[in-house]
Enzyme design. Structure first.
Site, PDB file in Angstrom:
ATOM      1  N   GLY A   1      31.241  76.636  34.963  1.00 36.60           N
ATOM      2  CA  GLY A   1      32.265  77.684  34.935  1.00 36.60           C
ATOM      3  C   GLY A   1      33.677  77.142  35.036  1.00 36.60           C
ATOM      4  O   GLY A   1      34.606  77.864  35.378  1.00 36.60           O
TER       5      GLY A   1
ATOM      6  N   GLY B   1      35.389  75.748  32.573  1.00 33.60           N
ATOM      7  CA  GLY B   1      36.105  75.790  31.302  1.00 33.60           C
ATOM      8  C   GLY B   1      36.073  74.467  30.565  1.00 33.60           C
ATOM      9  O   GLY B   1      36.889  74.225  29.681  1.00 33.60           O
TER      10      GLY B   1
ATOM     11  N   TYR C   1      36.980  88.029  25.793  1.00 33.39           N
ATOM     12  CA  TYR C   1      37.009  87.061  24.687  1.00 33.39           C
ATOM     13  C   TYR C   1      36.739  87.780  23.368  1.00 33.39           C
ATOM     14  O   TYR C   1      37.499  87.668  22.406  1.00 33.39           O
ATOM     15  CB  TYR C   1      35.964  85.960  24.926  1.00 33.39           C
TER      16      TYR C   1
ATOM     17  N   HIS D   1      42.605  79.528  21.869  1.00 30.35           N
ATOM     18  CA  HIS D   1      42.324  80.785  21.156  1.00 30.35           C
ATOM     19  C   HIS D   1      42.828  80.738  19.712  1.00 30.35           C
ATOM     20  O   HIS D   1      43.122  81.760  19.111  1.00 30.35           O
ATOM     21  CB  HIS D   1      42.896  81.991  21.909  1.00 30.35           C
ATOM     22  N   THR D   2      42.952  79.534  19.192  1.00 29.21           N
ATOM     23  CA  THR D   2      43.330  79.377  17.784  1.00 29.21           C
ATOM     24  C   THR D   2      42.113  79.092  16.908  1.00 29.21           C
ATOM     25  O   THR D   2      42.165  79.337  15.706  1.00 29.21           O
ATOM     26  CB  THR D   2      44.328  78.207  17.630  1.00 29.21           C
TER      27      THR D   2
ATOM     28  N   ASP E   1      34.552  73.841  20.682  1.00 27.56           N
ATOM     29  CA  ASP E   1      33.803  73.201  21.773  1.00 27.56           C
ATOM     30  C   ASP E   1      32.665  72.348  21.239  1.00 27.56           C
ATOM     31  O   ASP E   1      32.452  71.210  21.665  1.00 27.56           O
ATOM     32  CB  ASP E   1      33.230  74.256  22.723  1.00 27.56           C
TER      33      ASP E   1
ATOM     34  N   GLU F   1      25.381  80.471  20.012  1.00 29.16           N
ATOM     35  CA  GLU F   1      26.218  81.241  20.925  1.00 29.16           C
ATOM     36  C   GLU F   1      26.508  82.643  20.353  1.00 29.16           C
ATOM     37  O   GLU F   1      26.467  83.634  21.063  1.00 29.16           O
ATOM     38  CB  GLU F   1      27.517  80.477  21.178  1.00 29.16           C
TER      39      GLU F   1
ATOM     40  N   SER G   1      28.502  74.971  28.117  1.00 24.70           N
ATOM     41  CA  SER G   1      27.616  75.640  27.153  1.00 24.70           C
ATOM     42  C   SER G   1      27.495  74.843  25.857  1.00 24.70           C
ATOM     43  O   SER G   1      26.390  74.636  25.350  1.00 24.70           O
ATOM     44  CB  SER G   1      28.067  77.074  26.881  1.00 24.70           C
TER      45      SER G   1
ATOM     46  N   SER H   1      33.353  73.635  28.986  1.00 26.20           N
ATOM     47  CA  SER H   1      32.315  73.941  28.002  1.00 26.20           C
ATOM     48  C   SER H   1      30.976  73.258  28.240  1.00 26.20           C
ATOM     49  O   SER H   1      30.472  72.508  27.408  1.00 26.20           O
ATOM     50  CB  SER H   1      32.807  73.668  26.582  1.00 26.20           C
TER      51      SER H   1
END
Ligand code: GLA
Length: 382
Positions: free
Chosen positions: A118, A120, A218, A31-32, A168, A156, A124, A122
């Site tokens: 799902g 984590g 998020y 989350h940086t 990602d 995204e 996506s 990525s």
């Protein structure tokens, strides 16, 4: 797949190009990225595989997901968001390529995912970047790799609706085998750091839960961090992200922001410090310190950033009783997915067996695990 109505499409497919686009892990720095801070990700040895061919039409595209046994057919002149999530990754990328003035014509594509969904890691970004990479090749669009990264991220933001950072997609495209990337998400400059873990390796434990809070939470975190930047910018007009903020500046605005926003921002500042310390530890082969920093990251994500969940907390706490595990933490956006563990190679088997048993007893869910090897980014494959 053999019984599928799409059998003919698959059986007669003569690929002009095959692309493998990897999932990613992140050693530390969570989350940086959207706060313009530091991250330490790399692509791994698990991929989504794409087959591409031009189909001779000017504007009809057929994209078949072998994983879901679903076909998406669309017209290049009418690209718009869909109500099906997986389609938005495809359409979002196509739309971003078009917005850059690049000309596509009709193409067919088959997508097969070997990434646990799902979890984590990525899938996506792997999807977005593999598609962008393949279209860039078959249509000679002349896009630089960094543009492919940005196309994925923007897809995204605009079509999927997650205000994600750049980590990602950057990891999926730019990674080099045997390295982790120290990425400065402010300048988008990076350093390749040898992923020299000696007798240790990276092990992922998949909680196999994905709490549906994830997407909305998020974007809430993004907004909470932005609220702190806004408060600080009143006094320091040059500040445009948490990257420009230090602990003293944060203390000055404590009374003007919510206690929650304060905790979020403090976490981000601390996490950036942890990434830089972790890189020093890795360079000097001090894996004990590296592991401690991973635990520190988890604790902040659990208590201050509040993006963890019971299952991730359980597995991280469980690992602390094992001398073979130097560090563990939740990885990625949170609310489910995997923990990333730095574990002695000879301890993997027994640790996985015991964690699986304990996890089943506690949550009645089957844990799955896989090792992850730092690998190269999106590339042409055979
Ligand atoms: C998701 C996002 C990334 C990053 C992580 C958290 O994976 O896509 O941009 O913010 O969460 O570190």
């Amino acid at each position: 797949m053999t019984d599928s109505v799409h059998k003919n499409f698959v059986d007669s497919f003569k690929a002009e190009l095959k692309i493998a686009s990897p999932g990613r892990i992140n050693l530390i720095g969570e989350h940086t990225d959207y706060n313009k801070g530091f991250v330490l990700p790399t692509a791994i040895d698990k991929h989504i595989v794409f087959q591409f061919k031009k189909n001779g039409t000017t504007d009809t595209c057929n994209v078949y997901s072998a994983t879901f046994d679903k076909m998406l057919t669309f017209n290049l002149n009418e690209v718009a968001p869909s109500d099906k999530e997986w389609e938005n990754y495809i359409l979002g990328v196509v739309s971003q390529i078009q917005l850059r003035g690049k000309k596509l014509s009709g193409f067919d594509c088959i997508i097969e995912s070997y990434l646990p969904m799902g979890s984590g890691i990525s899938s996506s970004a792997a999807l977005e970047c593999g598609l962008a990479f393949g279209l860039n090749q078959i249509f000679n669009l002349g896009l630089e790799k960094i543009e492919l990264v940005k196309i994925g991220q923007k897809a995204e933001h605009t079509y999927v609706g997650t205000q994600c950072g750049i980590m990602d997609q950057f990891a999926s495209v730019m990674s080099q085998s045997g390295h982790v990337i120290l990425l400065d998400c402010n300048s988008i400059s990076h350093q390749m750091i040898p992923a020299d873990f000696g007798d240790y390796q990276v092990l992922l434990l998949n909680t196999n839960v994905s709490h549906n809070l994830a997407d909305s939470a998020y974007n809430t975190r993004v907004a909470e961090c932005a609220s702190v930047v806004e408060a600080i910018a009143k006094y320091y007009p040059d500040v445009t992200s948490l990257r420009g903020v230090n602990f003293e500046m944060l203390a000055e605005v404590t009374s003007e922001i919510t206690p929650i926003a304060y905790k979020r921002a403090r976490f981000v500042l601390e996490e950036n410090e942890r990434v830089n310390k972790a890189v020093e530890a890795l360079k000097s082969k001090d894996l004990n310190t590296f592991g401690e920093l991973m635990y520190g990251s988890h604790s902040g994500l659990q208590n201050d950033y509040e993006v963890s969940c019971e299952e991730l907390d359980f597995l991280t706490a469980f690992s602390k009783d094992y001398d073979q595990v130097l560090g563990a933490r939740m990885m990625g956006g949170g609310f489910g997915g995997c923990t990333i563990n730095l574990i002695r190679k000879d301890g993997v088997e027994s640790f996985v067996a015991e964690a699986t048993k304990a996890y089943k007893e506690k949550f009645n869910i089957d844990l799955t695990s896989f090792t992850a090897v730092p690998s190269q980014g999106t590339a042409v494959t055979n």
